[in-house]
Design an enzyme around this catalytic site. Structure first.
Site, mmCIF file in Angstrom:
data_model
loop_
_atom_site.group_PDB
_atom_site.id
_atom_site.type_symbol
_atom_site.label_atom_id
_atom_site.label_comp_id
_atom_site.label_asym_id
_atom_site.label_seq_id
_atom_site.Cartn_x
_atom_site.Cartn_y
_atom_site.Cartn_z
ATOM 1 N N ASP A 8 -25.519 44.118 -11.542
ATOM 2 C CA ASP A 8 -25.323 43.046 -12.510
ATOM 3 C C ASP A 8 -26.452 42.032 -12.306
ATOM 4 O O ASP A 8 -27.434 42.307 -11.596
ATOM 5 C CB ASP A 8 -23.912 42.443 -12.404
ATOM 6 C CG ASP A 8 -23.679 41.654 -11.122
ATOM 7 O OD1 ASP A 8 -24.601 41.574 -10.282
ATOM 8 O OD2 ASP A 8 -22.572 41.114 -10.955
ATOM 9 N N HIS A 9 -26.298 40.848 -12.894
ATOM 10 C CA HIS A 9 -27.359 39.844 -12.821
ATOM 11 C C HIS A 9 -27.570 39.285 -11.422
ATOM 12 O O HIS A 9 -28.607 38.687 -11.150
ATOM 13 C CB HIS A 9 -27.046 38.690 -13.789
ATOM 14 C CG HIS A 9 -25.651 38.183 -13.649
ATOM 15 N ND1 HIS A 9 -24.586 38.755 -14.321
ATOM 16 C CD2 HIS A 9 -25.128 37.204 -12.880
ATOM 17 C CE1 HIS A 9 -23.473 38.124 -13.983
ATOM 18 N NE2 HIS A 9 -23.776 37.188 -13.107
ATOM 19 N N CYS A 65 -24.023 44.191 -6.563
ATOM 20 C CA CYS A 65 -23.684 42.953 -7.266
ATOM 21 C C CYS A 65 -23.695 41.855 -6.218
ATOM 22 O O CYS A 65 -24.292 42.026 -5.153
ATOM 23 C CB CYS A 65 -22.352 43.081 -8.007
ATOM 24 S SG CYS A 65 -20.897 43.351 -6.970
ATOM 25 N N GLY A 66 -23.049 40.722 -6.482
ATOM 26 C CA GLY A 66 -23.089 39.644 -5.511
ATOM 27 C C GLY A 66 -22.514 40.050 -4.165
ATOM 28 O O GLY A 66 -23.131 39.864 -3.121
ATOM 29 N N THR A 67 -21.313 40.600 -4.214
ATOM 30 C CA THR A 67 -20.636 41.016 -2.978
ATOM 31 C C THR A 67 -20.509 42.526 -2.817
ATOM 32 O O THR A 67 -20.201 42.999 -1.723
ATOM 33 C CB THR A 67 -19.208 40.452 -2.955
ATOM 34 O OG1 THR A 67 -18.503 40.992 -4.098
ATOM 35 C CG2 THR A 67 -19.204 38.930 -3.009
ATOM 36 N N GLY A 68 -20.651 43.266 -3.884
ATOM 37 C CA GLY A 68 -20.366 44.703 -3.881
ATOM 38 C C GLY A 68 -18.898 44.996 -4.142
ATOM 39 O O GLY A 68 -18.531 46.147 -4.420
ATOM 40 N N ILE A 69 -18.061 43.978 -4.069
ATOM 41 C CA ILE A 69 -16.615 44.205 -4.198
ATOM 42 C C ILE A 69 -16.251 44.648 -5.612
ATOM 43 O O ILE A 69 -15.559 45.657 -5.813
ATOM 44 C CB ILE A 69 -15.830 42.935 -3.821
ATOM 45 C CG1 ILE A 69 -16.048 42.582 -2.351
ATOM 46 C CG2 ILE A 69 -14.336 43.131 -4.091
ATOM 47 C CD1 ILE A 69 -15.474 41.216 -1.960
ATOM 48 N N GLY A 70 -16.695 43.897 -6.596
ATOM 49 C CA GLY A 70 -16.339 44.234 -7.969
ATOM 50 C C GLY A 70 -16.851 45.604 -8.378
ATOM 51 O O GLY A 70 -16.140 46.376 -9.048
ATOM 52 N N MET A 71 -18.066 45.912 -7.972
ATOM 53 C CA MET A 71 -18.635 47.224 -8.293
ATOM 54 C C MET A 71 -17.789 48.345 -7.690
ATOM 55 O O MET A 71 -17.532 49.367 -8.347
ATOM 56 C CB MET A 71 -20.074 47.320 -7.777
ATOM 57 C CG MET A 71 -21.083 46.500 -8.551
ATOM 58 S SD MET A 71 -21.298 47.141 -10.234
ATOM 59 C CE MET A 71 -22.871 46.361 -10.675
ATOM 60 N N HIS A 98 -17.134 60.525 6.934
ATOM 61 C CA HIS A 98 -15.690 60.698 6.756
ATOM 62 C C HIS A 98 -15.256 60.716 5.291
ATOM 63 O O HIS A 98 -14.283 61.370 4.955
ATOM 64 C CB HIS A 98 -14.934 59.564 7.467
ATOM 65 C CG HIS A 98 -14.920 59.717 8.961
ATOM 66 N ND1 HIS A 98 -14.010 59.074 9.768
ATOM 67 C CD2 HIS A 98 -15.706 60.437 9.796
ATOM 68 C CE1 HIS A 98 -14.233 59.386 11.040
ATOM 69 N NE2 HIS A 98 -15.266 60.207 11.080
ATOM 70 N N ARG A 131 -14.219 68.599 8.319
ATOM 71 C CA ARG A 131 -12.835 68.453 8.790
ATOM 72 C C ARG A 131 -12.074 67.358 8.031
ATOM 73 O O ARG A 131 -10.850 67.280 8.115
ATOM 74 C CB ARG A 131 -12.802 68.182 10.295
ATOM 75 C CG ARG A 131 -13.406 66.874 10.720
ATOM 76 C CD ARG A 131 -13.592 66.810 12.238
ATOM 77 N NE ARG A 131 -14.304 65.603 12.634
ATOM 78 C CZ ARG A 131 -13.692 64.470 12.993
ATOM 79 N NH1 ARG A 131 -12.374 64.415 13.004
ATOM 80 N NH2 ARG A 131 -14.387 63.420 13.346
ATOM 81 N N HIS A 132 -12.796 66.547 7.269
ATOM 82 C CA HIS A 132 -12.139 65.495 6.486
ATOM 83 C C HIS A 132 -11.837 65.924 5.049
ATOM 84 O O HIS A 132 -11.357 65.120 4.253
ATOM 85 C CB HIS A 132 -13.008 64.239 6.463
ATOM 86 C CG HIS A 132 -13.179 63.615 7.816
ATOM 87 N ND1 HIS A 132 -12.205 62.844 8.415
ATOM 88 C CD2 HIS A 132 -14.199 63.686 8.701
ATOM 89 C CE1 HIS A 132 -12.618 62.449 9.604
ATOM 90 N NE2 HIS A 132 -13.831 62.944 9.810
HETATM 91 C C1 RB5 Z 1 -21.072 37.684 -10.395
HETATM 92 O O1 RB5 Z 1 -21.087 36.294 -10.338
HETATM 93 C C2 RB5 Z 1 -20.242 38.240 -9.233
HETATM 94 O O2 RB5 Z 1 -18.901 38.019 -9.470
HETATM 95 C C3 RB5 Z 1 -20.519 39.691 -9.052
HETATM 96 O O3 RB5 Z 1 -21.884 39.878 -8.823
HETATM 97 C C4 RB5 Z 1 -19.808 40.373 -7.884
HETATM 98 O O4 RB5 Z 1 -19.988 39.666 -6.699
HETATM 99 C C5 RB5 Z 1 -18.404 40.737 -8.113
HETATM 100 O O5 RB5 Z 1 -17.746 41.356 -7.285
#
Ligand code: RB5
Length: 146
Positions: A8-9, A65-71, A98, A131-132
């Site tokens: 993302d941006h 992305c910013g954290t990788g969490i949303g992706m 694994h 094995r996994h």
């Molecule tokens: C965008 O501001 C941010 O929410 C996105 O990059 C990401 O961190 C979401 O998980």
């Protein structure tokens, strides 16, 4: 191997660095995501990359992305995708060994670019331990159960 590299941006520059790193290592890679100055929603980019990878098992995806969490949350909604959010060498290694992760997710606002490239190399150099396999089959079963 062919890679789909999406962002993302929040991670446009990192996306370019990853692509150049992969090409420099002899792979092919195509970028999915916004140009500088554009803003997009990460689920849209994750879905494009994940659908490409799911339709061609010979490819892998990298999502930043910013954290990788949303992706990672979004990519794992696509059947066939095992997207792993990694932060350090151990999780990068385990994601391959694994979990046989076919998509790697990383956070541009947490990790230095060079460190991200290092983690990608670990993921790519680590072999899946068969094995996994049963556990991966159980994950696949979850995709069709309610
Ligand atoms: C965008 O501001 C941010 O929410 C996105 O990059 C990401 O961190 C979401 O998980």
């Amino acid at each position: 191997m062919h890679f789909f590299v999406g962002s993302d941006h929040a991670a446009i520059e990192l996306r370019g660095s990853i692509t150049q790193h992969l090409i420099g290592a002899g792979h092919t890679a195509e970028e999915i995501g916004p140009r500088a100055g554009e803003r997009v929603d990460y689920p849209d980019q994750a879905a494009i990359v994940a659908r490409h990878v799911a339709s061609d098992p010979g490819t892998k995806g990298i999502l930043v992305c910013g954290t990788g969490i949303g992706m990672s949350i979004a990519a794992n909604k696509i059947p066939g995708i095992r997207a792993a959010l990694v932060h350090d060498p151990f999780t990068a290694e385990m994601a391959a060994m694994h979990n046989d992760a076919n998509v790697l997710c990383l956070g541009a606002r947490l990790l230095a670019d060079a460190y991200v490239l290092h983690l990608i190399d670990i993921w790519l150099e680590t072999e899946f331990e068969a094995r996994h396999s049963t556990r991966l089959s159980k994950i696949a079963t979850l995709e069709t159960s309610s």
